[in-house]
Design an enzyme around this catalytic site. Structure first.
Site, short mmCIF file in Angstrom:
data_model
loop_
_atom_site.label_atom_id
_atom_site.label_comp_id
_atom_site.label_asym_id
_atom_site.label_seq_id
_atom_site.Cartn_x
_atom_site.Cartn_y
_atom_site.Cartn_z
CB ILE A 273 97.15 39.72 84.59
CG1 ILE A 273 97.84 40.58 83.52
CG2 ILE A 273 97.18 40.39 85.94
CD1 ILE A 273 97.20 41.94 83.33
N GLY A 276 100.82 34.97 76.44
CA GLY A 276 100.46 34.79 75.05
C GLY A 276 101.68 34.45 74.21
N GLY A 277 101.47 34.47 72.89
CA GLY A 277 102.57 34.13 71.99
C GLY A 277 103.71 35.11 72.06
N GLY A 279 104.53 36.98 74.85
CA GLY A 279 105.20 36.87 76.13
C GLY A 279 104.22 36.99 77.28
CB SER A 280 104.73 37.09 80.90
OG SER A 280 105.27 35.79 80.80
CG ASP A 393 95.03 36.01 66.36
OD1 ASP A 393 94.37 34.99 66.09
OD2 ASP A 393 95.82 36.07 67.31
#
Length: 595
Positions: A273, A276-277, A279-280, A393
């Site tokens: 779904i 990102g930095g 992982g999945s 962030d």
């Protein structure tokens, strides 16, 4: 005996966790009413220190100063309001009469003026203290005839005592010129002691029942250890035991899952779904039916163990309704996995301008509600009682939306505790995302909560315009959302930056308040930016204005009236230069300039 001691300790721990496991939410109607009370009081009490602290959920994690709450049907309701000796002026806030669960009201020793608002006959008030104010008029019959009222203090007011109703002298109502007795009749005392005894007995029975249930559950878990293949549940549960001050309101449970359990829940990582930095991210379902998002660290991740530990440690200590909670983790066979509740409506970024399959038109009230929810989550981080936390962030892709479109701030891998006295206040690596990064933080490496405020200002501009923060496919002067929007706002042309999907669907005053907040947030110098608590107050004002306008427009439209329209108003803001923003996610600080 040692084994028996361990069982007893586990049983006690289990009982405490069962008692305080869930964090309740405050009834929505109560939140709306107490927010109206706050705004009515603030009109003539802008400098009140108590009212400045009123932000976030009024009952959780701790009640606002002066409030007491109780649980009713799994939600918190306000039962006591004590604002005595707070130097408050002006009329009594009319909205107080809408707190339908209020039992005790103490507004004594202030400078309130005017008359006493009319409480409904259904009121459950038992005690009212209005003494030592400047209230005028009569003590009217509807107040003294409230069915549950036993104490009424009204002395030291220029109130008229002529023609007081007969109910004022009833035997169960204690009154007087500010000299109300704290004691009731002997029958009342007996009822209180009987109530205490009955309540104590009920509590003991509940604890005994919970103890038996927990013991039964403990035995079941012990038996399940012999059948791991069939029930690959968690190895153990790691509990961040709260302090005694907080134990009534929260108890955070983070589970340690086995790798086999994760693979079963995700069907061998069947449904991807997001990425990102770290992982999945995969979708999964726990045995109890709860849908989850499982974030698996990639072997090539540049963030790795530090982000994993950071998120695990932080979310073991912090929980708020507008922060994504961590359900569990897995650290097995060099795998690092984090498990969160699945957010069915994706991210704010997806909804505003993401892939066509994820995009969804959000109306202005929904956008405003999302902005307010995210602001409350960040405020909680910045005012966390243990130590202020800076997210580092903040961006629209890290604001997730649950099934009811409630906003929850996510991804705490970059988060840090704010520098304390003696710290250097600098960071070796400037973290953030291009388009959202605070220019002052980038140039000075000095980290503060105002860095989050800048990023949140960019998110507000996204909400208003429906545009991404950086897009080099646009004309050169529109690459940066911040630089494109500023001139339009300064020239009072906000219609040119408002998303076409919400044109004509907002109240001008509410929109202007949000625009002005956004502009203050993106000031190049942090000293000129507001704090998140101030932002929450402004967004609450805008939300109330928008909601009131929506109700008014509905009544107009029902009679064939015209649709809402927007207006412009001038705004004067000093021109200040802003450094060019970097374009990479992880940035090293600029080298020192030669002298």
């Amino acid at each position: 005996m040692k084994g028996l001691d361990n069982v007893i300790v586990r049983l006690i721990t289990c009982c405490i966790i069962c008692l305080f496991l869930s964090t309740q939410s405050t009834c929505t109607e109560e939140v709306n009413v107490i927010t109206n009370v706050k705004h009515e009081l603030r009109e003539l009490n802008q400098d009140s220190e108590v009212l400045k602290t009123w932000s976030g959920d009024p009952c959780l994690p701790r009640p606002w100063h002066g409030l007491s709450c109780e649980l009713l049907n799994s939600t918190s309701v306000i039962t006591k309001l004590d604002l005595s000796f707070k130097s408050l002026t002006g009329p009594l806030p009319p909205s107080i009469t809408e707190l339908i669960h209020l039992k005790e009201l103490n507004l004594s020793n202030n400078r309130f003026t005017g008359t006493i608002p009319e409480f409904p006959a259904s009121s459950v008030l038992t005690s009212v203290d209005l003494s030592h104010n400047d209230l005028t008029g009569n003590i009217t019959g509807y107040l003294t005839s409230l069915p549950y009222l036993t104490t009424l203090c009204f002395g030291s007011n220029p109130l008229s005592s002529q023609n007081l109703p007969y109910s004022l002298s009833r035997s169960n109502l204690t009154t007087g010129n500010g000299k109300c007795s704290a004691q009731g009749s002997s029958h009342s005392s007996q009822r209180i002691w009987i109530g205490i005894a009955a309540g104590g007995s009920l509590f003991i029975m509940i604890v005994f029942g919970i103890s038996l249930a927990c013991l039964y559950k403990h035995k079941r878990m012990a038996l399940q250890k012999f059948d791991v293949k069939r029930h690959p549940m968690s190895k153990n549960a790691v509990y961040a035991v709260p302090s005694m001050d907080d134990i009534v309101t929260k108890s955070i449970s983070i589970q340690s899952f086995t790798l086999e359990y994760i693979e079963i829940a995700t069907e061998k990582y069947k449904t991807l779904i997001g990425e990102g930095g770290f992982g999945s991210v995969y979708r999964g379902t726990l045995p109890d039916g709860q849908e989850v998002a499982v974030k698996v660290r990639s072997a090539t991740s540049t963030q790795g163990t530090r982000e994993f530990d950071n998120e695990l440690n932080l979310l073991s200590a912090i929980r708020h309704e507008n922060l994504v909670p961590l359900l569990g983790f897995c650290c097995e066979n060099d795998q690092q996995i984090l498990v969160y509740p699945f957010m069915s409506n994706g991210s704010l970024q997806d909804r505003l301008y993401g892939a066509a399959s994820k995009r969804k038109i959000l109306d202005w009230p929904t956008r405003l509600s999302i902005a307010l929810g995210a602001a409350r989550g960040l405020t909680y981080l910045h005012t966390f009682s243990e130590r202020c936390v800076i997210h580092r962030d903040v961006k629209s892709s890290n604001i997730l939306l649950d099934h009811s479109m409630s906003a929850k701030v996510a991804d705490f891998g970059f988060s840090k505790y704010a520098p304390q006295e003696g710290d250097s206040g600098t960071s070796l690596e400037v973290r953030g995302t291009a388009g959202y990064l605070d220019p002052e933080y980038y140039s000075t490496q000095h980290l503060s909560t105002k860095s989050d405020v800048f990023s949140f200002g960019v998110v507000l501009l996204e909400i208003i315009s429906g545009r991404e923060p950086l897009n080099i496919k646009r004309p050169r002067n529109e690459w940066s959302l911040v630089e494109w929007a500023k001139p339009h706002i300064r020239n009072s042309r906000i219609e040119e930056i408002v998303d076409l999907n919400i044109k004509g669907g907002y109240h001008a005053e509410a929109m202007w308040r949000v625009v002005e907040v956004a502009l203050a947030c993106i000031e190049p110098y942090s000293a000129y930016r507001p704090c998140m608590a101030d932002i929450v107050r402004e967004l609450e004002d805008a939300f109330i204005i928008e909601n009131n306008a929506s109700e008014y427009m509905k009544s107009i439209e029902s009679f064939g009236g015209s649709r809402r329209y927007s207006i412009e108003r001038p705004i004067v803001i000093p021109q200040t230069p802003i450094p060019t923003e970097p374009s990479t996610v992880l940035m090293q600080p600029p080298p020192p300039q030669p002298r």
